[in-house]
Design a protein around this motif. Structure first.
Motif, PDB file in Angstrom:
ATOM      1  N   UNK A  76       0.868  -1.171   0.000  1.00  0.00           N
ATOM      2  CA  UNK A  76       0.000   0.000   0.000  1.00  0.00           C
ATOM      3  C   UNK A  76       0.906   1.223   0.000  1.00  0.00           C
ATOM      4  N   UNK A  77       0.929   1.931  -1.129  1.00  0.00           N
ATOM      5  CA  UNK A  77       1.765   3.113  -1.266  1.00  0.00           C
ATOM      6  C   UNK A  77       0.975   4.332  -0.804  1.00  0.00           C
ATOM      7  N   UNK A  78       1.634   5.146   0.007  1.00  0.00           N
ATOM      8  CA  UNK A  78       0.976   6.290   0.645  1.00  0.00           C
ATOM      9  C   UNK A  78       1.661   7.581   0.219  1.00  0.00           C
ATOM     10  N   UNK A  79       0.871   8.592  -0.137  1.00  0.00           N
ATOM     11  CA  UNK A  79       1.470   9.895  -0.444  1.00  0.00           C
ATOM     12  C   UNK A  79       0.474  11.002  -0.166  1.00  0.00           C
ATOM     13  N   UNK A  80       0.995  12.111   0.329  1.00  0.00           N
ATOM     14  CA  UNK A  80       0.201  13.291   0.701  1.00  0.00           C
ATOM     15  C   UNK A  80      -1.016  12.917   1.529  1.00  0.00           C
ATOM     16  N   UNK A  81      -0.780  12.172   2.608  1.00  0.00           N
ATOM     17  CA  UNK A  81      -1.878  11.753   3.468  1.00  0.00           C
ATOM     18  C   UNK A  81      -2.354  12.894   4.354  1.00  0.00           C
ATOM     19  N   UNK A  82      -3.517  12.702   4.947  1.00  0.00           N
ATOM     20  CA  UNK A  82      -4.122  13.658   5.845  1.00  0.00           C
ATOM     21  C   UNK A  82      -4.107  13.099   7.272  1.00  0.00           C
ATOM     22  N   UNK A  83      -4.175  13.967   8.276  1.00  0.00           N
ATOM     23  CA  UNK A  83      -4.186  13.446   9.668  1.00  0.00           C
ATOM     24  C   UNK A  83      -5.308  12.441   9.923  1.00  0.00           C
ATOM     25  N   UNK A  84      -6.437  12.585   9.242  1.00  0.00           N
ATOM     26  CA  UNK A  84      -7.551  11.649   9.469  1.00  0.00           C
ATOM     27  C   UNK A  84      -7.277  10.262   8.895  1.00  0.00           C
ATOM     28  N   UNK A  85      -6.171  10.132   8.170  1.00  0.00           N
ATOM     29  CA  UNK A  85      -5.779   8.807   7.667  1.00  0.00           C
ATOM     30  C   UNK A  85      -5.033   8.002   8.724  1.00  0.00           C
ATOM     31  N   UNK A  86      -4.740   8.610   9.844  1.00  0.00           N
ATOM     32  CA  UNK A  86      -4.099   7.881  10.953  1.00  0.00           C
ATOM     33  C   UNK A  86      -5.027   6.762  11.398  1.00  0.00           C
ATOM     34  N   UNK A  87      -4.500   5.544  11.418  1.00  0.00           N
ATOM     35  CA  UNK A  87      -5.331   4.374  11.738  1.00  0.00           C
ATOM     36  C   UNK A  87      -4.441   3.141  11.776  1.00  0.00           C
ATOM     37  N   UNK A  88      -5.064   2.011  12.064  1.00  0.00           N
ATOM     38  CA  UNK A  88      -4.391   0.713  11.952  1.00  0.00           C
ATOM     39  C   UNK A  88      -4.750   0.129  10.589  1.00  0.00           C
ATOM     40  N   UNK A  89      -3.748  -0.199   9.791  1.00  0.00           N
ATOM     41  CA  UNK A  89      -3.980  -0.775   8.474  1.00  0.00           C
ATOM     42  C   UNK A  89      -3.661  -2.264   8.527  1.00  0.00           C
ATOM     43  N   UNK A  90      -4.690  -3.041   8.242  1.00  0.00           N
ATOM     44  CA  UNK A  90      -4.590  -4.493   8.342  1.00  0.00           C
ATOM     45  C   UNK A  90      -4.624  -5.131   6.966  1.00  0.00           C
ATOM     46  N   UNK A  91      -3.762  -6.108   6.793  1.00  0.00           N
ATOM     47  CA  UNK A  91      -3.750  -6.923   5.587  1.00  0.00           C
ATOM     48  C   UNK A  91      -4.348  -8.293   5.934  1.00  0.00           C
ATOM     49  N   UNK A  92      -5.030  -8.902   4.984  1.00  0.00           N
ATOM     50  CA  UNK A  92      -5.587 -10.236   5.203  1.00  0.00           C
ATOM     51  C   UNK A  92      -5.481 -11.041   3.920  1.00  0.00           C
ATOM     52  N   UNK A  93      -5.569 -12.367   4.052  1.00  0.00           N
ATOM     53  CA  UNK A  93      -5.573 -13.225   2.869  1.00  0.00           C
ATOM     54  C   UNK A  93      -6.572 -14.355   3.083  1.00  0.00           C
ATOM     55  N   UNK A  94      -6.988 -14.964   1.969  1.00  0.00           N
ATOM     56  CA  UNK A  94      -7.929 -16.078   2.053  1.00  0.00           C
ATOM     57  C   UNK A  94      -7.775 -16.964   0.835  1.00  0.00           C
ATOM     58  N   UNK A  95      -8.237 -18.216   1.001  1.00  0.00           N
ATOM     59  CA  UNK A  95      -8.316 -19.128  -0.137  1.00  0.00           C
ATOM     60  C   UNK A  95      -9.680 -19.785  -0.046  1.00  0.00           C
ATOM     61  N   UNK A  96     -10.580 -19.327  -0.863  1.00  0.00           N
ATOM     62  CA  UNK A  96     -11.981 -19.699  -0.705  1.00  0.00           C
ATOM     63  C   UNK A  96     -12.198 -21.192  -0.790  1.00  0.00           C
ATOM     64  N   UNK A  97     -11.499 -21.855  -1.694  1.00  0.00           N
ATOM     65  CA  UNK A  97     -11.836 -23.245  -1.934  1.00  0.00           C
ATOM     66  C   UNK A  97     -11.506 -24.143  -0.743  1.00  0.00           C
ATOM     67  N   UNK A  98     -10.571 -23.761   0.081  1.00  0.00           N
ATOM     68  CA  UNK A  98     -10.163 -24.632   1.182  1.00  0.00           C
ATOM     69  C   UNK A  98     -10.469 -24.052   2.549  1.00  0.00           C
TER      70      UNK A  98
END
Lengths: 113, 115
Positions: A76-98
Protein backbone atom coordinates in the motif's frame (compact mmCIF):
# COMPACT_ATOMS: atom_id res chain seq x y z
CA UNK A 1 1.42 -16.13 14.13
CA UNK A 2 -1.24 -16.30 11.42
CA UNK A 3 1.08 -16.70 8.43
CA UNK A 4 0.52 -13.09 7.38
CA UNK A 5 3.27 -10.58 8.14
CA UNK A 6 3.22 -6.81 7.83
CA UNK A 7 5.98 -4.22 7.93
CA UNK A 8 6.53 -1.78 9.41
CA UNK A 9 4.49 -2.31 12.58
CA UNK A 10 4.51 1.41 13.36
CA UNK A 11 4.92 4.37 11.03
CA UNK A 12 4.89 8.11 11.63
CA UNK A 13 4.88 10.28 8.53
CA UNK A 14 4.32 13.88 7.59
CA UNK A 15 1.64 14.92 5.15
CA UNK A 16 4.17 15.50 2.36
CA UNK A 17 5.99 12.18 2.75
CA UNK A 18 5.76 9.09 0.60
CA UNK A 19 5.89 5.70 2.28
CA UNK A 20 4.83 2.11 1.59
CA UNK A 21 3.29 -0.61 3.71
CA UNK A 22 4.19 -4.20 2.96
CA UNK A 23 2.23 -7.40 3.50
CA UNK A 24 3.37 -10.96 2.85
CA UNK A 25 1.41 -14.18 3.27
CA UNK A 26 3.01 -17.62 3.58
CA UNK A 27 -0.22 -19.60 3.30
CA UNK A 28 -0.52 -20.19 -0.43
CA UNK A 29 -3.66 -18.07 -0.60
CA UNK A 30 -4.78 -16.36 -3.79
CA UNK A 31 -6.80 -13.44 -2.42
CA UNK A 32 -5.41 -10.52 -0.42
CA UNK A 33 -7.10 -7.55 1.22
CA UNK A 34 -6.34 -4.17 2.76
CA UNK A 35 -8.49 -2.92 5.64
CA UNK A 36 -8.47 0.31 7.63
CA UNK A 37 -9.37 0.26 11.33
CA UNK A 38 -10.00 3.62 12.99
CA UNK A 39 -11.00 4.21 16.59
CA UNK A 40 -14.74 3.81 17.22
CA UNK A 41 -15.32 2.65 13.64
CA UNK A 42 -15.77 -0.79 12.09
CA UNK A 43 -13.07 -2.38 10.00
CA UNK A 44 -13.36 -0.86 6.52
CA UNK A 45 -12.43 -2.84 3.44
CA UNK A 46 -10.21 -0.80 1.12
CA UNK A 47 -8.96 -3.08 -1.66
CA UNK A 48 -9.30 -6.71 -2.76
CA UNK A 49 -6.90 -8.60 -5.00
CA UNK A 50 -7.59 -12.02 -6.48
CA UNK A 51 -4.74 -13.77 -8.30
CA UNK A 52 -2.88 -10.42 -8.42
CA UNK A 53 -5.81 -8.65 -10.07
CA UNK A 54 -7.60 -5.87 -8.22
CA UNK A 55 -11.26 -6.80 -7.96
CA UNK A 56 -12.59 -4.25 -5.50
CA UNK A 57 -11.81 -0.63 -4.68
CA UNK A 58 -14.19 0.70 -2.07
CA UNK A 59 -14.05 4.37 -3.05
CA UNK A 60 -10.62 4.82 -1.53
CA UNK A 61 -8.91 8.20 -2.16
CA UNK A 62 -6.14 8.15 -4.73
CA UNK A 63 -3.55 9.06 -2.09
CA UNK A 64 -3.69 5.33 -1.29
CA UNK A 65 -2.27 3.23 -4.10
CA UNK A 66 -2.18 -0.58 -3.82
CA UNK A 67 0.19 -2.90 -5.65
CA UNK A 68 0.11 -6.69 -5.86
CA UNK A 69 3.15 -8.04 -7.76
CA UNK A 70 2.29 -11.67 -6.98
CA UNK A 71 -0.18 -13.68 -4.91
CA UNK A 72 2.07 -13.60 -1.84
CA UNK A 73 2.85 -9.89 -1.62
CA UNK A 74 0.72 -6.80 -1.27
CA UNK A 75 1.80 -3.19 -0.90
CA UNK A 76 0.00 0.00 0.00
CA UNK A 77 1.77 3.11 -1.27
CA UNK A 78 0.98 6.29 0.64
CA UNK A 79 1.47 9.90 -0.44
CA UNK A 80 0.20 13.29 0.70
CA UNK A 81 -1.88 11.75 3.47
CA UNK A 82 -4.12 13.66 5.85
CA UNK A 83 -4.19 13.45 9.67
CA UNK A 84 -7.55 11.65 9.47
CA UNK A 85 -5.78 8.81 7.67
CA UNK A 86 -4.10 7.88 10.95
CA UNK A 87 -5.33 4.37 11.74
CA UNK A 88 -4.39 0.71 11.95
CA UNK A 89 -3.98 -0.78 8.47
CA UNK A 90 -4.59 -4.49 8.34
CA UNK A 91 -3.75 -6.92 5.59
CA UNK A 92 -5.59 -10.24 5.20
CA UNK A 93 -5.57 -13.23 2.87
CA UNK A 94 -7.93 -16.08 2.05
CA UNK A 95 -8.32 -19.13 -0.14
CA UNK A 96 -11.98 -19.70 -0.70
CA UNK A 97 -11.84 -23.24 -1.93
CA UNK A 98 -10.16 -24.63 1.18
CA UNK A 99 -11.01 -22.18 3.92
CA UNK A 100 -13.72 -19.67 4.52
CA UNK A 101 -11.75 -17.53 6.89
CA UNK A 102 -9.59 -14.53 6.24
CA UNK A 103 -6.27 -14.55 8.04
CA UNK A 104 -5.15 -11.16 9.28
CA UNK A 105 -1.69 -9.75 9.73
CA UNK A 106 -0.74 -7.79 12.89
CA UNK A 107 -1.29 -4.45 11.19
CA UNK A 108 0.67 -1.24 10.72
CA UNK A 109 -0.18 1.55 13.15
CA UNK A 110 0.06 4.72 11.01
CA UNK A 111 0.23 8.23 12.43
CA UNK A 112 0.10 11.19 10.04
CA UNK A 113 1.43 14.43 11.51
CA UNK B 1 -26.09 -1.12 1.53
CA UNK B 2 -24.83 -3.03 4.53
CA UNK B 3 -25.75 -2.37 8.15
CA UNK B 4 -24.46 -4.42 11.05
CA UNK B 5 -25.30 -3.70 14.69
CA UNK B 6 -23.81 -5.10 17.84
CA UNK B 7 -23.53 -3.72 21.39
CA UNK B 8 -20.57 -1.46 22.01
CA UNK B 9 -19.52 -2.85 25.37
CA UNK B 10 -20.38 -5.71 27.72
CA UNK B 11 -19.09 -6.82 31.10
CA UNK B 12 -19.30 -10.32 32.52
CA UNK B 13 -17.89 -12.28 35.44
CA UNK B 14 -15.19 -14.93 35.22
CA UNK B 15 -16.76 -18.38 34.94
CA UNK B 16 -20.08 -17.04 33.69
CA UNK B 17 -21.78 -17.24 30.27
CA UNK B 18 -22.18 -14.23 27.99
CA UNK B 19 -24.11 -13.80 24.74
CA UNK B 20 -23.09 -11.16 22.22
CA UNK B 21 -25.79 -10.33 19.68
CA UNK B 22 -25.41 -9.13 16.11
CA UNK B 23 -28.16 -8.00 13.74
CA UNK B 24 -27.59 -7.27 10.09
CA UNK B 25 -29.26 -5.89 7.00
CA UNK B 26 -27.22 -6.71 3.93
CA UNK B 27 -27.51 -7.62 0.26
CA UNK B 28 -25.88 -10.73 -1.16
CA UNK B 29 -25.51 -12.45 2.23
CA UNK B 30 -23.32 -15.55 2.07
CA UNK B 31 -22.41 -16.27 5.66
CA UNK B 32 -21.52 -14.61 8.95
CA UNK B 33 -18.20 -14.63 10.77
CA UNK B 34 -17.18 -13.90 14.32
CA UNK B 35 -13.66 -12.69 15.02
CA UNK B 36 -11.87 -11.98 18.28
CA UNK B 37 -9.48 -9.05 18.52
CA UNK B 38 -7.31 -8.35 21.53
CA UNK B 39 -6.13 -4.78 21.94
CA UNK B 40 -3.28 -4.00 19.58
CA UNK B 41 -3.50 -7.35 17.82
CA UNK B 42 -4.94 -8.75 14.58
CA UNK B 43 -8.45 -10.18 14.47
CA UNK B 44 -8.49 -13.97 14.75
CA UNK B 45 -11.20 -16.26 13.38
CA UNK B 46 -13.69 -17.78 15.81
CA UNK B 47 -16.61 -19.12 13.80
CA UNK B 48 -18.47 -19.12 10.51
CA UNK B 49 -22.22 -19.74 10.01
CA UNK B 50 -23.89 -19.99 6.63
CA UNK B 51 -26.87 -22.19 7.55
CA UNK B 52 -29.43 -21.52 10.27
CA UNK B 53 -28.64 -23.07 13.61
CA UNK B 54 -26.00 -23.41 16.25
CA UNK B 55 -22.33 -24.20 15.67
CA UNK B 56 -20.42 -25.28 18.76
CA UNK B 57 -16.67 -25.17 19.14
CA UNK B 58 -15.41 -25.76 22.63
CA UNK B 59 -16.36 -22.90 24.94
CA UNK B 60 -17.60 -20.81 22.00
CA UNK B 61 -20.85 -21.29 20.08
CA UNK B 62 -22.37 -19.21 17.31
CA UNK B 63 -25.98 -19.09 16.16
CA UNK B 64 -27.52 -17.80 12.94
CA UNK B 65 -31.06 -17.03 11.84
CA UNK B 66 -31.03 -15.84 8.22
CA UNK B 67 -34.74 -15.03 8.17
CA UNK B 68 -34.33 -12.72 11.16
CA UNK B 69 -30.95 -11.26 10.16
CA UNK B 70 -29.64 -12.24 13.56
CA UNK B 71 -26.65 -13.99 15.05
CA UNK B 72 -25.14 -14.40 18.47
CA UNK B 73 -21.83 -15.56 19.90
CA UNK B 74 -22.05 -17.48 23.16
CA UNK B 75 -19.02 -17.71 25.39
CA UNK B 76 -19.12 -20.20 28.27
CA UNK B 77 -16.90 -20.58 31.34
CA UNK B 78 -15.49 -17.12 30.80
CA UNK B 79 -11.80 -16.59 31.43
CA UNK B 80 -9.91 -13.36 31.96
CA UNK B 81 -8.14 -13.89 28.62
CA UNK B 82 -11.53 -13.65 26.89
CA UNK B 83 -11.45 -9.89 27.48
CA UNK B 84 -11.29 -8.59 23.91
CA UNK B 85 -13.37 -7.07 21.15
CA UNK B 86 -15.67 -9.44 19.28
CA UNK B 87 -16.35 -8.55 15.67
CA UNK B 88 -19.38 -9.67 13.70
CA UNK B 89 -18.83 -9.70 9.93
CA UNK B 90 -21.07 -10.53 6.99
CA UNK B 91 -19.65 -12.18 3.89
CA UNK B 92 -20.55 -11.10 0.36
CA UNK B 93 -18.91 -12.93 -2.52
CA UNK B 94 -16.81 -10.93 -4.95
CA UNK B 95 -17.81 -10.39 -8.57
CA UNK B 96 -14.58 -11.97 -9.78
CA UNK B 97 -15.67 -15.46 -8.79
CA UNK B 98 -13.77 -18.02 -6.77
CA UNK B 99 -11.02 -16.85 -4.50
CA UNK B 100 -12.09 -13.48 -3.13
CA UNK B 101 -14.98 -12.18 -1.14
CA UNK B 102 -15.82 -9.15 0.94
CA UNK B 103 -16.39 -8.94 4.65
CA UNK B 104 -18.42 -6.10 6.10
CA UNK B 105 -17.71 -5.68 9.79
CA UNK B 106 -19.72 -4.34 12.69
CA UNK B 107 -18.06 -1.91 15.09
CA UNK B 108 -17.27 -4.70 17.51
CA UNK B 109 -18.31 -5.46 21.08
CA UNK B 110 -15.70 -4.83 23.74
CA UNK B 111 -16.07 -7.54 26.37
CA UNK B 112 -14.55 -7.06 29.80
CA UNK B 113 -14.28 -10.12 32.02
CA UNK B 114 -14.03 -9.27 35.72
CA UNK B 115 -13.03 -11.54 38.63
Amino acid sequence: ETGVTQTPRHLVMGMTNKKSLKCEQHLGHNAMYWYKQSAKKPLELMFVYNFKEQTENNSVPSRFSPECPNSSHLFLHLHTLQPEDSALYLCASSRRTQSYEQYFGPGTRLTVT
Amino acid sequence: GQNIDQPTEMTATEGAIVQINCTYQTSGFNGLFWYQQHAGEAPTFLSYNVLDGLEEKGRFSSFLSRSKGYSYLLLKELQMKDSASYLCAVRVDGDSGAGSYQLTFGKGTKLSVIP
